[in-house]
Design a protein around this motif. Structure first.
Motif, PDB file in Angstrom:
ATOM      1  N   ARG A  63       0.820  -1.211   0.000  1.00 65.92           N
ATOM      2  CA  ARG A  63       0.000   0.000   0.000  1.00 65.92           C
ATOM      3  C   ARG A  63       0.859   1.268   0.000  1.00 65.92           C
ATOM      4  O   ARG A  63       0.513   2.263  -0.625  1.00 65.92           O
ATOM      5  N   ASP A  70      -2.408   3.950  -6.621  1.00 62.37           N
ATOM      6  CA  ASP A  70      -3.757   3.769  -6.078  1.00 62.37           C
ATOM      7  C   ASP A  70      -4.576   5.049  -6.157  1.00 62.37           C
ATOM      8  O   ASP A  70      -5.785   5.021  -6.410  1.00 62.37           O
ATOM      9  N   ARG A  75     -10.680   2.545  -8.850  1.00 60.93           N
ATOM     10  CA  ARG A  75     -11.029   1.373  -8.051  1.00 60.93           C
ATOM     11  C   ARG A  75     -10.332   1.369  -6.700  1.00 60.93           C
ATOM     12  O   ARG A  75     -10.853   0.831  -5.713  1.00 60.93           O
ATOM     13  N   THR A  76      -9.134   1.971  -6.624  1.00 58.89           N
ATOM     14  CA  THR A  76      -8.333   1.898  -5.402  1.00 58.89           C
ATOM     15  C   THR A  76      -8.137   3.253  -4.714  1.00 58.89           C
ATOM     16  O   THR A  76      -7.447   3.332  -3.696  1.00 58.89           O
ATOM     17  N   ARG A  79      -8.554   3.632  -0.886  1.00 59.31           N
ATOM     18  CA  ARG A  79      -7.720   2.933   0.087  1.00 59.31           C
ATOM     19  C   ARG A  79      -7.146   3.909   1.109  1.00 59.31           C
ATOM     20  O   ARG A  79      -7.098   5.114   0.883  1.00 59.31           O
ATOM     21  N   ASP A 186      -8.141  -4.230 -13.780  1.00 63.75           N
ATOM     22  CA  ASP A 186      -7.242  -3.089 -13.962  1.00 63.75           C
ATOM     23  C   ASP A 186      -6.455  -3.139 -15.265  1.00 63.75           C
ATOM     24  O   ASP A 186      -5.486  -2.387 -15.430  1.00 63.75           O
TER      25      ASP A 186
END
Length: 287
Positions: A63, A70, A75-76, A79, A186
């Motif tokens: 991460r 991200d 989509r990310t 986070r 992705d």
């Protein structure tokens, strides 16, 4: 305090520990049974601690390393780091603390575990960088999870054997196969941002075919293991469930239904590992 714990648990997707943990427990039970080693609660706790700490370090680094990627991916973007719920510095500190504790617990287990712990960390953390230069990062992820059963066996015996190596091969091919399917989400983003993956390199159909080949290898390895060690009907029931879940996965998550890949995807693969490992453990204990 509870809020902070939940944020970090979400950061590392703690629930996904269910992918590798059942295989580690299976290797642990095999090590006890095959060497007639008495059950030791403390050793089991050490193994579980290593599993949790290693995963925390790996996912935390993933991460942290991918925070800018991200943030650009719809989509990310939600986070923890791109959303601002955890700072990059705090995430990196989390990785360092978990990595140091992992090595410390490995040293507490035995000498071989200590010597191999830095190698394990290199693989676990290095995976996060592979999408920048190779389409086969999925295989590296599989290798990272495959360390678990080998590590559990080493913790008990201080050595290595064919059984955990075959388990590792099954984990590697199974994980790489389902990660390719997951990455279909992705493919367009990866291509446009210079990132590498099997779906980004090949067509959706081609990537799915590669995933199927990997899962066929996983099933073949699991069958080989059961045959070589003459395991009883409980093992083969687990084998049947594992195979059935993989088949259902490819029916549910076809290239034309990428929208189905979500929370249920983790549940399906968790079911595969838990059902197989649980019944394989029963087979070992009832042999």
């Amino acid at each position: 305090m509870d809020h902070a714990v939940s944020r970090y648990a979400s950061l590392v997707k703690f629930a996904h520990t269910v992918f590798a943990l059942p295989f580690a427990l299976l290797a642990y039970v095999y090590a006890l049974v095959s060497t007639a080693t008495p059950f030791d609660w403390l050793l089991l706790v050490k193994i579980l601690l290593c599993m949790v700490l290693a995963r925390n370090a790996a996912m935390g680094f993933n991460r942290w390393a991918d925070r800018d990627i991200d943030a650009r991916n719809p989509r990310t973007a939600g986070r923890e780091i791109p959303a601002g719920r955890i700072t990059p510095r705090a995430a990196l500190l989390f990785v360092v603390v978990n990595g140091v504790l992992f090595v410390a617990v490995a040293a507490w287990i035995n000498r071989l575990a200590l010597w191999l712990s830095p190698v394990a960390l290199v693989v676990l953390l290095g995976y996060s960088l592979t999408k920048r230069f190779t389409s086969w990062s999925h295989v590296v992820l599989g290798l990272a999870l495959a360390i678990a059963p080998v590590g559990a066996y080493i913790a008990v015996t201080g050595g290595i054997a064919l059984f955990p190596v075959l388990l590792a091969a099954a984990v590697l091919t199974w994980t790489a196969g389902f990660d390719i399917l997951y990455s279909l989400q992705d493919a367009s983003f990866d291509r446009s941002h210079g990132l590498h993956s099997v779906p980004a390199r090949f067509s959706a159909g081609g990537a799915t075919a590669i995933s199927i080949v990997l899962h066929v290898l996983a099933v073949a390895t699991v069958a080989c293991l059961g045959g070589l060690y003459g395991l009883n009907r409980w093992y083969w029931i687990g084998f049947g469930l594992f195979t059935a879940v993989l088949v259902v996965q490819h029916i549910l998550y076809r290239p034309s239904r990428i929208d189905r890949i979500g929370a249920s995807f983790g549940l399906v693969n968790g079911l595969a590992s838990v059902s197989y490992a649980t019944l394989a453990i029963v087979a070992l204990l009832t042999a």
